[in-house]
Design a protein around this motif. Sequence first.
Motif, PDB file in Angstrom:
ATOM      1  N   THR A  79       0.869  -1.124  -0.121  1.00  0.00           N
ATOM      2  CA  THR A  79       0.095   0.063   0.111  1.00  0.00           C
ATOM      3  C   THR A  79       0.872   1.299  -0.008  1.00  0.00           C
ATOM      4  O   THR A  79       1.954   1.167   0.399  1.00  0.00           O
ATOM      5  CB  THR A  79      -0.839   0.105   1.247  1.00  0.00           C
ATOM      6  OG1 THR A  79      -0.116   0.076   2.456  1.00  0.00           O
ATOM      7  CG2 THR A  79      -1.983  -1.138   1.265  1.00  0.00           C
ATOM      8  N   VAL A  80       0.265   2.184  -0.683  1.00  0.00           N
ATOM      9  CA  VAL A  80       0.812   3.724  -0.270  1.00  0.00           C
ATOM     10  C   VAL A  80      -0.393   4.387  -0.117  1.00  0.00           C
ATOM     11  O   VAL A  80      -1.635   4.248  -0.200  1.00  0.00           O
ATOM     12  CB  VAL A  80       1.380   4.173  -1.697  1.00  0.00           C
ATOM     13  CG1 VAL A  80       2.656   3.373  -1.991  1.00  0.00           C
ATOM     14  CG2 VAL A  80       0.489   4.034  -2.968  1.00  0.00           C
ATOM     15  N   GLN A  95      11.000  -2.407  -3.894  1.00  0.00           N
ATOM     16  CA  GLN A  95      10.890  -3.121  -2.710  1.00  0.00           C
ATOM     17  C   GLN A  95      10.256  -4.464  -2.718  1.00  0.00           C
ATOM     18  O   GLN A  95      10.569  -5.398  -2.136  1.00  0.00           O
ATOM     19  CB  GLN A  95      10.995  -2.217  -1.603  1.00  0.00           C
ATOM     20  CG  GLN A  95      12.247  -1.192  -1.338  1.00  0.00           C
ATOM     21  CD  GLN A  95      11.909  -0.229  -0.334  1.00  0.00           C
ATOM     22  OE1 GLN A  95      10.947  -0.408   0.734  1.00  0.00           O
ATOM     23  NE2 GLN A  95      12.651   0.729  -0.089  1.00  0.00           N
ATOM     24  N   ASN A  96       9.134  -4.168  -2.709  1.00  0.00           N
ATOM     25  CA  ASN A  96       7.956  -5.256  -2.725  1.00  0.00           C
ATOM     26  C   ASN A  96       7.772  -6.257  -3.916  1.00  0.00           C
ATOM     27  O   ASN A  96       7.074  -7.264  -3.845  1.00  0.00           O
ATOM     28  CB  ASN A  96       6.489  -4.600  -2.417  1.00  0.00           C
ATOM     29  CG  ASN A  96       6.454  -4.111  -0.991  1.00  0.00           C
ATOM     30  OD1 ASN A  96       6.444  -4.870  -0.112  1.00  0.00           O
ATOM     31  ND2 ASN A  96       6.568  -2.724  -0.913  1.00  0.00           N
ATOM     32  N   GLN A  97       8.480  -5.743  -5.223  1.00  0.00           N
ATOM     33  CA  GLN A  97       8.396  -6.641  -6.312  1.00  0.00           C
ATOM     34  C   GLN A  97       6.879  -6.865  -6.769  1.00  0.00           C
ATOM     35  O   GLN A  97       6.534  -7.998  -7.056  1.00  0.00           O
ATOM     36  CB  GLN A  97       9.306  -7.786  -6.292  1.00  0.00           C
ATOM     37  CG  GLN A  97      10.533  -7.869  -6.011  1.00  0.00           C
ATOM     38  CD  GLN A  97      11.389  -8.938  -6.208  1.00  0.00           C
ATOM     39  OE1 GLN A  97      11.327  -9.563  -5.411  1.00  0.00           O
ATOM     40  NE2 GLN A  97      12.123  -9.381  -7.251  1.00  0.00           N
ATOM     41  N   VAL A  98       6.127  -5.613  -6.616  1.00  0.00           N
ATOM     42  CA  VAL A  98       4.822  -5.787  -7.094  1.00  0.00           C
ATOM     43  C   VAL A  98       4.708  -4.833  -8.237  1.00  0.00           C
ATOM     44  O   VAL A  98       5.280  -3.760  -8.418  1.00  0.00           O
ATOM     45  CB  VAL A  98       3.691  -5.375  -5.864  1.00  0.00           C
ATOM     46  CG1 VAL A  98       3.981  -6.462  -4.906  1.00  0.00           C
ATOM     47  CG2 VAL A  98       4.050  -4.183  -5.493  1.00  0.00           C
ATOM     48  N   LEU A 131      12.369   0.283 -12.756  1.00  0.00           N
ATOM     49  CA  LEU A 131      11.281  -0.229 -12.170  1.00  0.00           C
ATOM     50  C   LEU A 131      11.199  -1.688 -12.715  1.00  0.00           C
ATOM     51  O   LEU A 131      10.959  -2.628 -12.259  1.00  0.00           O
ATOM     52  CB  LEU A 131       9.969   0.696 -12.453  1.00  0.00           C
ATOM     53  CG  LEU A 131       8.778   0.020 -12.276  1.00  0.00           C
ATOM     54  CD1 LEU A 131       8.479  -0.133 -10.505  1.00  0.00           C
ATOM     55  CD2 LEU A 131       7.625   0.837 -12.569  1.00  0.00           C
ATOM     56  N   MET A 132      11.029  -1.696 -14.102  1.00  0.00           N
ATOM     57  CA  MET A 132      11.036  -2.925 -14.775  1.00  0.00           C
ATOM     58  C   MET A 132      12.111  -4.234 -14.407  1.00  0.00           C
ATOM     59  O   MET A 132      11.738  -5.248 -14.102  1.00  0.00           O
ATOM     60  CB  MET A 132      10.994  -2.959 -16.173  1.00  0.00           C
ATOM     61  CG  MET A 132       9.925  -1.976 -16.707  1.00  0.00           C
ATOM     62  SD  MET A 132       8.333  -2.740 -16.657  1.00  0.00           S
ATOM     63  CE  MET A 132       8.417  -4.165 -17.714  1.00  0.00           C
ATOM     64  N   ARG A 133      13.302  -3.790 -14.037  1.00  0.00           N
ATOM     65  CA  ARG A 133      14.343  -4.609 -13.821  1.00  0.00           C
ATOM     66  C   ARG A 133      14.304  -5.158 -12.174  1.00  0.00           C
ATOM     67  O   ARG A 133      13.939  -6.279 -11.960  1.00  0.00           O
ATOM     68  CB  ARG A 133      15.668  -3.718 -13.819  1.00  0.00           C
ATOM     69  CG  ARG A 133      16.801  -4.887 -13.471  1.00  0.00           C
ATOM     70  CD  ARG A 133      18.139  -4.087 -13.893  1.00  0.00           C
ATOM     71  NE  ARG A 133      18.163  -2.701 -13.866  1.00  0.00           N
ATOM     72  CZ  ARG A 133      18.070  -2.030 -14.796  1.00  0.00           C
ATOM     73  NH1 ARG A 133      18.261  -2.250 -15.952  1.00  0.00           N
ATOM     74  NH2 ARG A 133      18.288  -0.585 -14.877  1.00  0.00           N
ATOM     75  N   GLU A 134      13.771  -4.193 -11.534  1.00  0.00           N
ATOM     76  CA  GLU A 134      13.478  -4.410 -10.195  1.00  0.00           C
ATOM     77  C   GLU A 134      12.518  -5.357  -9.839  1.00  0.00           C
ATOM     78  O   GLU A 134      12.452  -6.150  -8.821  1.00  0.00           O
ATOM     79  CB  GLU A 134      13.582  -3.166  -9.106  1.00  0.00           C
ATOM     80  CG  GLU A 134      15.040  -2.616  -9.090  1.00  0.00           C
ATOM     81  CD  GLU A 134      16.255  -3.418  -8.474  1.00  0.00           C
ATOM     82  OE1 GLU A 134      15.862  -4.209  -7.565  1.00  0.00           O
ATOM     83  OE2 GLU A 134      17.394  -3.197  -9.171  1.00  0.00           O
ATOM     84  N   ILE A 135      11.351  -5.220 -10.473  1.00  0.00           N
ATOM     85  CA  ILE A 135      10.311  -5.853  -9.989  1.00  0.00           C
ATOM     86  C   ILE A 135      10.034  -7.188 -10.633  1.00  0.00           C
ATOM     87  O   ILE A 135       9.705  -8.136 -10.301  1.00  0.00           O
ATOM     88  CB  ILE A 135       8.954  -5.195 -10.843  1.00  0.00           C
ATOM     89  CG1 ILE A 135       8.516  -3.790  -9.902  1.00  0.00           C
ATOM     90  CG2 ILE A 135       7.704  -6.016 -10.766  1.00  0.00           C
ATOM     91  CD1 ILE A 135       7.384  -3.067 -10.749  1.00  0.00           C
ATOM     92  N   SER A 136      10.894  -7.384 -11.724  1.00  0.00           N
ATOM     93  CA  SER A 136      10.944  -8.714 -12.516  1.00  0.00           C
ATOM     94  C   SER A 136      12.335  -9.550 -11.955  1.00  0.00           C
ATOM     95  O   SER A 136      12.420 -10.584 -12.688  1.00  0.00           O
ATOM     96  CB  SER A 136      11.336  -8.221 -13.967  1.00  0.00           C
ATOM     97  OG  SER A 136      10.228  -7.642 -14.555  1.00  0.00           O
ATOM     98  N   VAL A 137      12.854  -9.157 -10.711  1.00  0.00           N
ATOM     99  CA  VAL A 137      13.803 -10.218 -10.225  1.00  0.00           C
ATOM    100  C   VAL A 137      13.349 -11.447  -9.784  1.00  0.00           C
ATOM    101  O   VAL A 137      12.177 -11.523  -9.278  1.00  0.00           O
ATOM    102  CB  VAL A 137      14.603  -9.251  -9.099  1.00  0.00           C
ATOM    103  CG1 VAL A 137      15.473 -10.359  -8.146  1.00  0.00           C
ATOM    104  CG2 VAL A 137      15.256  -8.200  -9.254  1.00  0.00           C
ATOM    105  N   ASP A 138      14.026 -12.425 -10.275  1.00  0.00           N
ATOM    106  CA  ASP A 138      13.612 -13.818  -9.912  1.00  0.00           C
ATOM    107  C   ASP A 138      13.440 -13.980  -8.451  1.00  0.00           C
ATOM    108  O   ASP A 138      14.333 -13.406  -7.649  1.00  0.00           O
ATOM    109  CB  ASP A 138      14.479 -14.807 -10.299  1.00  0.00           C
ATOM    110  CG  ASP A 138      14.294 -15.023 -12.012  1.00  0.00           C
ATOM    111  OD1 ASP A 138      13.328 -14.668 -12.468  1.00  0.00           O
ATOM    112  OD2 ASP A 138      15.448 -15.491 -12.558  1.00  0.00           O
ATOM    113  N   THR A 139      12.228 -14.744  -8.088  1.00  0.00           N
ATOM    114  CA  THR A 139      12.258 -15.142  -6.717  1.00  0.00           C
ATOM    115  C   THR A 139      12.235 -16.408  -6.390  1.00  0.00           C
ATOM    116  O   THR A 139      12.060 -17.328  -7.578  1.00  0.00           O
ATOM    117  CB  THR A 139      10.961 -14.641  -5.988  1.00  0.00           C
ATOM    118  OG1 THR A 139       9.710 -15.129  -6.933  1.00  0.00           O
ATOM    119  CG2 THR A 139      10.895 -13.031  -6.061  1.00  0.00           C
ATOM    120  N   ALA A 140      12.475 -17.097  -5.183  1.00  0.00           N
ATOM    121  CA  ALA A 140      12.834 -18.611  -5.186  1.00  0.00           C
ATOM    122  C   ALA A 140      11.224 -19.286  -5.263  1.00  0.00           C
ATOM    123  O   ALA A 140      11.260 -20.350  -5.769  1.00  0.00           O
ATOM    124  CB  ALA A 140      13.128 -18.801  -3.639  1.00  0.00           C
ATOM    125  N   ALA A 141      10.206 -18.631  -5.025  1.00  0.00           N
ATOM    126  CA  ALA A 141       8.993 -19.386  -4.876  1.00  0.00           C
ATOM    127  C   ALA A 141       7.921 -18.541  -5.475  1.00  0.00           C
ATOM    128  O   ALA A 141       7.144 -17.828  -4.819  1.00  0.00           O
ATOM    129  CB  ALA A 141       8.592 -19.974  -3.491  1.00  0.00           C
TER     130      ALA A 141
END
Length: 146
Positions: A79-80, A95-98, A131-141
């Motif tokens: 939220t903001v 930060q939230n990858q959303v 923004l695109m780079r940071e949101i699209s970082v791979d996550t473990a799950a």
Amino acid sequence: MKVEEIMSENPVTCLVDTGIEQAARWMVECDCGALPIIDVDNRPLGVITDRDITCRIVAKGKDPSMSNVRDAMSAPAATVYRDTTLEDCLELMEQNQVRRMVVLDDDGTVCGMVAQADLVKQLSAEATSELMREISVDTAAPSQVH
């Protein structure tokens, strides 16, 4: 510039016991990919996305007609506040990858949604790329219930 200047106001919301099929119909009717999940006081509990429905219900062989939003939602909601700057919103999305943020009034109730697409229209090419780079970082799950 503030979030309230570019957000979609008064988004369709749903409760945790809203059926998955109903949530999907509202997404189609409103041409949106996410709905805030709220409590009875219009405070955010989470978000349900079209991807949540696909990955957490359909792909797992669950019956959508027997599933509720609580079965697939992501929680808590990112939220903001409506007076948040676009730069701060961008940072929080990274930060939230959303790709979407639920927007709150001063009293903490849902009043809008701001999406990656809304920000891209206002940001420089460099900020958009970040923004695109940071949101699209791979996550473990990916796409796991939180």
